[in-house]
Write a protein that holds these residues in place. Structure first.
Motif, PDB file in Angstrom:
ATOM      1  N   VAL A  34       0.839  -1.204   0.000  1.00 35.37           N
ATOM      2  CA  VAL A  34       0.000   0.000   0.000  1.00 35.37           C
ATOM      3  C   VAL A  34       0.872   1.251   0.000  1.00 35.37           C
ATOM      4  CG1 VAL A  34      -1.652   1.350   1.363  1.00 35.37           C
ATOM      5  CG2 VAL A  34      -1.956  -1.119   1.135  1.00 35.37           C
ATOM      6  N   ARG A  35       1.876   1.286   0.855  1.00 36.37           N
ATOM      7  CA  ARG A  35       2.736   2.469   0.950  1.00 36.37           C
ATOM      8  C   ARG A  35       3.503   2.724  -0.343  1.00 36.37           C
ATOM      9  NH1 ARG A  35       4.798   1.103   7.024  1.00 36.37           N
ATOM     10  NH2 ARG A  35       3.058   2.086   8.119  1.00 36.37           N
ATOM     11  N   SER A  38       1.011   3.993  -2.899  1.00 33.31           N
ATOM     12  CA  SER A  38       0.553   5.327  -2.501  1.00 33.31           C
ATOM     13  C   SER A  38       1.613   6.380  -2.772  1.00 33.31           C
ATOM     14  CB  SER A  38       0.182   5.356  -1.018  1.00 33.31           C
ATOM     15  OG  SER A  38      -0.936   4.548  -0.771  1.00 33.31           O
ATOM     16  N   VAL A  43      -2.595   4.396  -5.608  1.00 37.12           N
ATOM     17  CA  VAL A  43      -3.770   4.027  -4.818  1.00 37.12           C
ATOM     18  C   VAL A  43      -4.026   5.112  -3.789  1.00 37.12           C
ATOM     19  CG1 VAL A  43      -3.517   1.521  -5.072  1.00 37.12           C
ATOM     20  CG2 VAL A  43      -2.493   2.650  -3.116  1.00 37.12           C
ATOM     21  N   SER A  45      -6.089   4.341  -0.971  1.00 37.56           N
ATOM     22  CA  SER A  45      -6.355   3.762   0.345  1.00 37.56           C
ATOM     23  C   SER A  45      -6.039   2.271   0.380  1.00 37.56           C
ATOM     24  CB  SER A  45      -7.821   3.966   0.719  1.00 37.56           C
ATOM     25  OG  SER A  45      -8.630   3.110  -0.055  1.00 37.56           O
ATOM     26  N   GLU A  46      -5.941   1.767   1.605  1.00 37.14           N
ATOM     27  CA  GLU A  46      -5.739   0.339   1.817  1.00 37.14           C
ATOM     28  C   GLU A  46      -6.915  -0.465   1.283  1.00 37.14           C
ATOM     29  OE1 GLU A  46      -4.939  -0.557   5.937  1.00 37.14           O
ATOM     30  OE2 GLU A  46      -3.724   1.257   6.131  1.00 37.14           O
ATOM     31  N   VAL A  49      -6.254  -2.087  -2.030  1.00 36.08           N
ATOM     32  CA  VAL A  49      -5.206  -3.094  -2.178  1.00 36.08           C
ATOM     33  C   VAL A  49      -5.566  -4.427  -1.530  1.00 36.08           C
ATOM     34  CG1 VAL A  49      -2.784  -3.636  -1.674  1.00 36.08           C
ATOM     35  CG2 VAL A  49      -3.431  -1.338  -2.429  1.00 36.08           C
ATOM     36  N   TYR A  50      -6.100  -4.413  -0.331  1.00 36.75           N
ATOM     37  CA  TYR A  50      -6.336  -5.686   0.363  1.00 36.75           C
ATOM     38  C   TYR A  50      -7.344  -6.590  -0.352  1.00 36.75           C
ATOM     39  CZ  TYR A  50      -3.212  -4.356   4.081  1.00 36.75           C
ATOM     40  OH  TYR A  50      -2.082  -4.011   4.791  1.00 36.75           O
TER      41      TYR A  50
END
Length: 112
Positions: A34-35, A38, A43, A45-46, A49-50
């Motif tokens: 995610v980081r 980002s 992206v 937000s999380e 991705v999840y």
């Protein structure tokens, strides 16, 4: 009022292969993915991705395992599978053809 950006739709379309490419380099845990995405404004937000990681795992493109450390909380690390390597290779083969086709259509008409 400005027109909405097409960028979010474009990002969603390539996010899966981008995650596979990150995992091709090395295993990563979810928040690390995610980081990285980002930081490149890929992206927001999380929450994007999840669910993707779950879909990639269910399809067999990636695998994961929990790693417990004395220094940090448990983390789920993701790695690329052989099926994921094949999927990424196919995307890499398709991408230049697709990108050229899009560029051909999006190019401004010649002023004559």
């Amino acid at each position: 009022m400005t027109a909405p950006s097409a960028a979010p739709q474009l990002r969603r379309g390539v996010l899966g292969p981008l995650v596979l490419a990150l995992l091709e380099r090395r295993e990563r845990y979810g928040l690390e993915i995610v980081r990285e995405l980002s930081a490149l404004d890929l992206v927001a937000s999380e929450g994007t991705v999840y669910p993707l990681l779950t879909r990639l795992q269910e399809s067999g493109a990636i695998a994961s395992e929990w790693v417990v450390s004395d220094l940090d909380r448990p983390r789920r690390y993701y790695r690329l599978t052989a099926a994921g390597r094949d999927e990424l290779a196919a995307f890499r083969g398709d991408w230049p053809v697709f990108a050229r086709a899009v560029e051909t259509i999006l190019a401004p008409p010649n002023e004559g």
